[in-house]
Design a protein around this motif. Sequence first.
Motif, mmCIF file in Angstrom:
data_model
loop_
_atom_site.group_PDB
_atom_site.id
_atom_site.type_symbol
_atom_site.label_atom_id
_atom_site.label_comp_id
_atom_site.label_asym_id
_atom_site.label_seq_id
_atom_site.Cartn_x
_atom_site.Cartn_y
_atom_site.Cartn_z
ATOM 1 N N PHE A 92 1.131 -1.483 0.084
ATOM 2 C CA PHE A 92 -0.026 -0.004 -0.024
ATOM 3 C C PHE A 92 0.669 1.003 -0.279
ATOM 4 O O PHE A 92 -0.042 2.517 -0.294
ATOM 5 C CB PHE A 92 -1.059 0.001 1.093
ATOM 6 N N HIS A 93 2.339 0.670 -0.041
ATOM 7 C CA HIS A 93 3.012 2.182 0.108
ATOM 8 C C HIS A 93 4.145 1.753 -1.376
ATOM 9 O O HIS A 93 4.859 2.712 -1.162
ATOM 10 C CB HIS A 93 4.070 2.282 1.301
ATOM 11 N N TYR A 94 3.480 1.485 -1.957
ATOM 12 C CA TYR A 94 3.891 0.938 -3.648
ATOM 13 C C TYR A 94 5.206 0.510 -3.575
ATOM 14 O O TYR A 94 6.131 0.834 -4.099
ATOM 15 C CB TYR A 94 4.197 2.822 -4.026
ATOM 16 N N ARG A 95 5.707 -0.124 -2.941
ATOM 17 C CA ARG A 95 6.375 -0.798 -2.558
ATOM 18 C C ARG A 95 6.306 -2.418 -2.635
ATOM 19 O O ARG A 95 6.608 -3.434 -1.922
ATOM 20 C CB ARG A 95 8.038 -0.642 -1.158
ATOM 21 N N VAL A 96 6.417 -2.857 -4.092
ATOM 22 C CA VAL A 96 6.040 -4.136 -4.119
ATOM 23 C C VAL A 96 7.232 -4.939 -4.400
ATOM 24 O O VAL A 96 6.999 -5.873 -3.587
ATOM 25 C CB VAL A 96 5.459 -4.031 -6.019
ATOM 26 N N ASP A 97 8.809 -4.029 -4.175
ATOM 27 C CA ASP A 97 9.625 -4.686 -4.162
ATOM 28 C C ASP A 97 10.005 -5.667 -2.979
ATOM 29 O O ASP A 97 11.218 -6.385 -2.752
ATOM 30 C CB ASP A 97 10.815 -4.443 -4.556
ATOM 31 N N LEU A 98 8.966 -4.573 -1.877
ATOM 32 C CA LEU A 98 8.807 -5.498 -0.636
ATOM 33 C C LEU A 98 8.161 -6.088 0.051
ATOM 34 O O LEU A 98 8.140 -6.792 1.501
ATOM 35 C CB LEU A 98 9.096 -3.876 0.597
ATOM 36 N N THR A 99 7.269 -5.981 -0.730
ATOM 37 C CA THR A 99 6.199 -7.234 -0.220
ATOM 38 C C THR A 99 6.416 -8.298 -0.345
ATOM 39 O O THR A 99 6.765 -9.470 -1.028
ATOM 40 C CB THR A 99 4.937 -6.678 -1.409
ATOM 41 N N ASP A 100 5.973 -8.565 0.952
ATOM 42 C CA ASP A 100 6.602 -10.205 0.839
ATOM 43 C C ASP A 100 5.023 -11.039 1.269
ATOM 44 O O ASP A 100 4.275 -11.179 2.668
ATOM 45 C CB ASP A 100 6.939 -10.703 2.475
ATOM 46 N N TYR A 101 4.454 -11.779 0.653
ATOM 47 C CA TYR A 101 3.453 -13.042 -0.039
ATOM 48 C C TYR A 101 3.845 -14.273 0.565
ATOM 49 O O TYR A 101 4.334 -14.838 -0.340
ATOM 50 C CB TYR A 101 2.635 -12.384 -0.847
ATOM 51 N N ARG A 102 2.637 -14.552 2.303
ATOM 52 C CA ARG A 102 3.280 -15.753 1.852
ATOM 53 C C ARG A 102 1.353 -15.951 2.629
ATOM 54 O O ARG A 102 0.411 -15.332 2.964
ATOM 55 C CB ARG A 102 3.491 -16.235 3.270
ATOM 56 N N ARG A 103 0.929 -17.383 2.158
ATOM 57 C CA ARG A 103 -0.362 -17.829 2.362
ATOM 58 C C ARG A 103 -0.808 -18.178 3.647
ATOM 59 O O ARG A 103 -1.322 -17.879 4.275
ATOM 60 C CB ARG A 103 -0.169 -19.726 1.989
ATOM 61 N N GLU A 104 0.357 -18.608 4.507
ATOM 62 C CA GLU A 104 -0.244 -18.734 5.729
ATOM 63 C C GLU A 104 -0.286 -17.681 7.064
ATOM 64 O O GLU A 104 -1.006 -17.366 7.721
ATOM 65 C CB GLU A 104 1.205 -19.565 6.977
ATOM 66 N N THR A 105 0.040 -16.275 6.423
ATOM 67 C CA THR A 105 0.356 -15.339 6.788
ATOM 68 C C THR A 105 -1.028 -14.494 6.229
ATOM 69 O O THR A 105 -2.011 -14.063 7.089
ATOM 70 C CB THR A 105 1.586 -14.425 7.413
ATOM 71 N N ALA A 106 -1.440 -14.739 5.033
ATOM 72 C CA ALA A 106 -2.434 -14.288 4.807
ATOM 73 C C ALA A 106 -3.902 -14.904 5.973
ATOM 74 O O ALA A 106 -4.427 -14.580 6.129
ATOM 75 C CB ALA A 106 -2.621 -14.803 3.114
ATOM 76 N N LYS A 107 -3.320 -16.171 5.869
ATOM 77 C CA LYS A 107 -4.810 -17.008 7.206
ATOM 78 C C LYS A 107 -4.587 -16.612 8.417
ATOM 79 O O LYS A 107 -5.382 -16.572 8.094
ATOM 80 C CB LYS A 107 -4.497 -18.589 6.690
ATOM 81 N N GLY A 108 -4.026 -16.196 9.092
ATOM 82 C CA GLY A 108 -3.234 -15.589 9.987
ATOM 83 C C GLY A 108 -4.055 -14.256 9.822
ATOM 84 O O GLY A 108 -4.955 -14.370 11.206
ATOM 85 N N GLU A 110 -6.759 -13.293 7.987
ATOM 86 C CA GLU A 110 -9.005 -13.859 7.841
ATOM 87 C C GLU A 110 -8.493 -14.141 9.406
ATOM 88 O O GLU A 110 -9.540 -14.081 9.721
ATOM 89 C CB GLU A 110 -8.287 -14.732 6.797
ATOM 90 N N ARG A 111 -8.003 -14.685 10.076
ATOM 91 C CA ARG A 111 -8.282 -15.966 11.402
ATOM 92 C C ARG A 111 -7.951 -14.897 12.300
ATOM 93 O O ARG A 111 -9.255 -14.770 13.595
ATOM 94 C CB ARG A 111 -7.523 -16.689 11.722
ATOM 95 N N VAL A 112 -6.938 -13.959 12.718
ATOM 96 C CA VAL A 112 -7.353 -12.541 13.226
ATOM 97 C C VAL A 112 -8.824 -11.684 13.154
ATOM 98 O O VAL A 112 -8.800 -10.935 14.271
ATOM 99 C CB VAL A 112 -6.194 -12.100 13.226
ATOM 100 N N ASN A 113 -9.255 -11.416 11.794
ATOM 101 C CA ASN A 113 -10.495 -10.553 11.653
ATOM 102 C C ASN A 113 -11.647 -11.177 12.013
ATOM 103 O O ASN A 113 -12.685 -11.160 12.650
ATOM 104 C CB ASN A 113 -9.935 -10.183 10.596
ATOM 105 N N GLU A 114 -11.366 -12.751 11.712
ATOM 106 C CA GLU A 114 -12.526 -13.341 12.389
ATOM 107 C C GLU A 114 -13.007 -12.989 14.104
ATOM 108 O O GLU A 114 -13.564 -13.780 14.538
ATOM 109 C CB GLU A 114 -12.592 -15.157 11.864
ATOM 110 N N THR A 115 -11.759 -12.900 14.935
ATOM 111 C CA THR A 115 -11.539 -13.404 16.142
ATOM 112 C C THR A 115 -12.226 -12.554 16.822
ATOM 113 O O THR A 115 -12.838 -11.986 17.919
ATOM 114 C CB THR A 115 -9.869 -13.749 16.898
ATOM 115 N N PHE A 116 -11.581 -11.323 15.759
ATOM 116 C CA PHE A 116 -12.123 -9.763 16.248
ATOM 117 C C PHE A 116 -14.134 -9.592 15.966
ATOM 118 O O PHE A 116 -13.747 -9.639 16.844
ATOM 119 C CB PHE A 116 -10.992 -8.883 15.366
#
Length: 474
Positions: A92-108, A110-116
């Motif tokens: 979101f700060h336009y740094r695609v070069d630093l963007t680290d995408y991992r399936r586990e963190t994406a799931k985490g 979602e899980r924390v949003n669900e917890t909230f």
Amino acid sequence: MSRLIVISNRVAVPTAAGGKGAQGGLAGALHSLVREQDGFWFGWSGETVENPATEPRFQTAGGVTTATIDLAPQDVEEYYNGYANATLWPLFHYRVDLTDYRRETAKGYERVNETFAACVAPLIGPDDTLWVHDYHFLPLGARLRARGLSNRIGFFLHIPWPPTDLLLSLPYHERLVRTVLQYDLIGFQSEEWRDNFLDYCRRELSAAINGGTGQITLDGHSTIARCYPIGIDYDDFAAQGQTGEARQAQQRMLSSTRRRTAIIGVDRLDYSKGLPERLDGVARFFETYPGSSREVVLVQIAPPSREDVKTYQQIRETLEGRAGRINGEFSEIDLVPVRYVNKGHSAAELFGFYRAAKIGLVTPLRDGMNLVAKEYVAAQDRDDPGVLILSRFAGAAQQLTDAVLVNPHSPDAISHAIHTALKMSLDERRRRWERMHDSVRTQTVQQWAADFCRDLAATTPMRTEGRGGLLRHR
Ligand code: F6P
């Protein structure tokens, strides 16, 4: 009665000592809102524990009620350090070069949003209004809707929204954006971020967009996207400036810089703030104007942030190396041209430092707003104001058009801006400052909150039909 429930990742629990300045303008404004509307502020306690309780902890101080939950280590790692701060923040700060995408963190995430959602939903009455904040909770509204909540829910994004072509690099971007459309009102810091959002909805979702009102219609329901530039708590910050603490800080800075002109930078240690690039600009200034390193001193305050995230560890190392190199090259036996301070300061102290500095150097590579720029303006002496040098890529540049606007990627542009600021006549400094000051004094954090809440109250909330399903009426 309709209560206001604020939801954000961090919650500012009011301190026993009171004093708004200690917690920042945003915290003070949200405290006032939840106090006046008899609601509460819900979020993460900041604590990490092995088996967090699912019941929130309520606290009331100074008439403000907060409700917080702890998170498990895995949640913090995946949701906060992971998806929020290693994926969404850089992207979101336009740094695609630093963007680290991992399936586990994406799931985490979602899980924390669900917890909230699971923790807060039972606490919400049918007439309550909810105001959700920031990139930690993009899908929270949709999670609450899935639990049958038909209340008005607003969302404000404190950081930029990226251009569509960048967002497309995020796996499952469409799913994420569709969840955001479950809010009744979506607020952005600047027109640019709002337009990026509308562009995505138009291009990728084929939503119907009313560019004038910001109404987005998709699959038979509508939401509104608008721009609400945040400001500072002007009165409170000005009051901080009247304290002995502020005067002492100003004196300390003036006496320690002696006859040299102080340039001040105050930023969280974050790669989006453009700190190495800023130092390169200052070094270029010293090279271009021989002798200037004896005349000018940069005081850079940069408290560490998000220290468990690798990119934040790297930026700290980079900055330390860069500051060391410049000082090695330009220091003399009796002076050091760059002072790099790794700790935070109170609002009163910052007021004093800003006032003592003839130049405020605020050069983020990308920033949702940047309140340091506004605080610098607020702290100036109207008879002899300093000059604000501001990145054109900060949301604040939309309002502070009388700053010396720069491209923060260009050392030459920064060097030239410093030179321009040092040479600027008193008349011009006053003219520029007057206009910026008017904007900072009137577009306050209170105004921002009032504008957002007014528009949220004017939206038509989702209605339940009898005891059955949910229906949108607009
Ligand atoms: O500006 C975005 C933001 O997340 C703020 O909400 C927060 O105060 C700041 O950055 C600091 O971040 P963190 O809460 O991760 O320390």
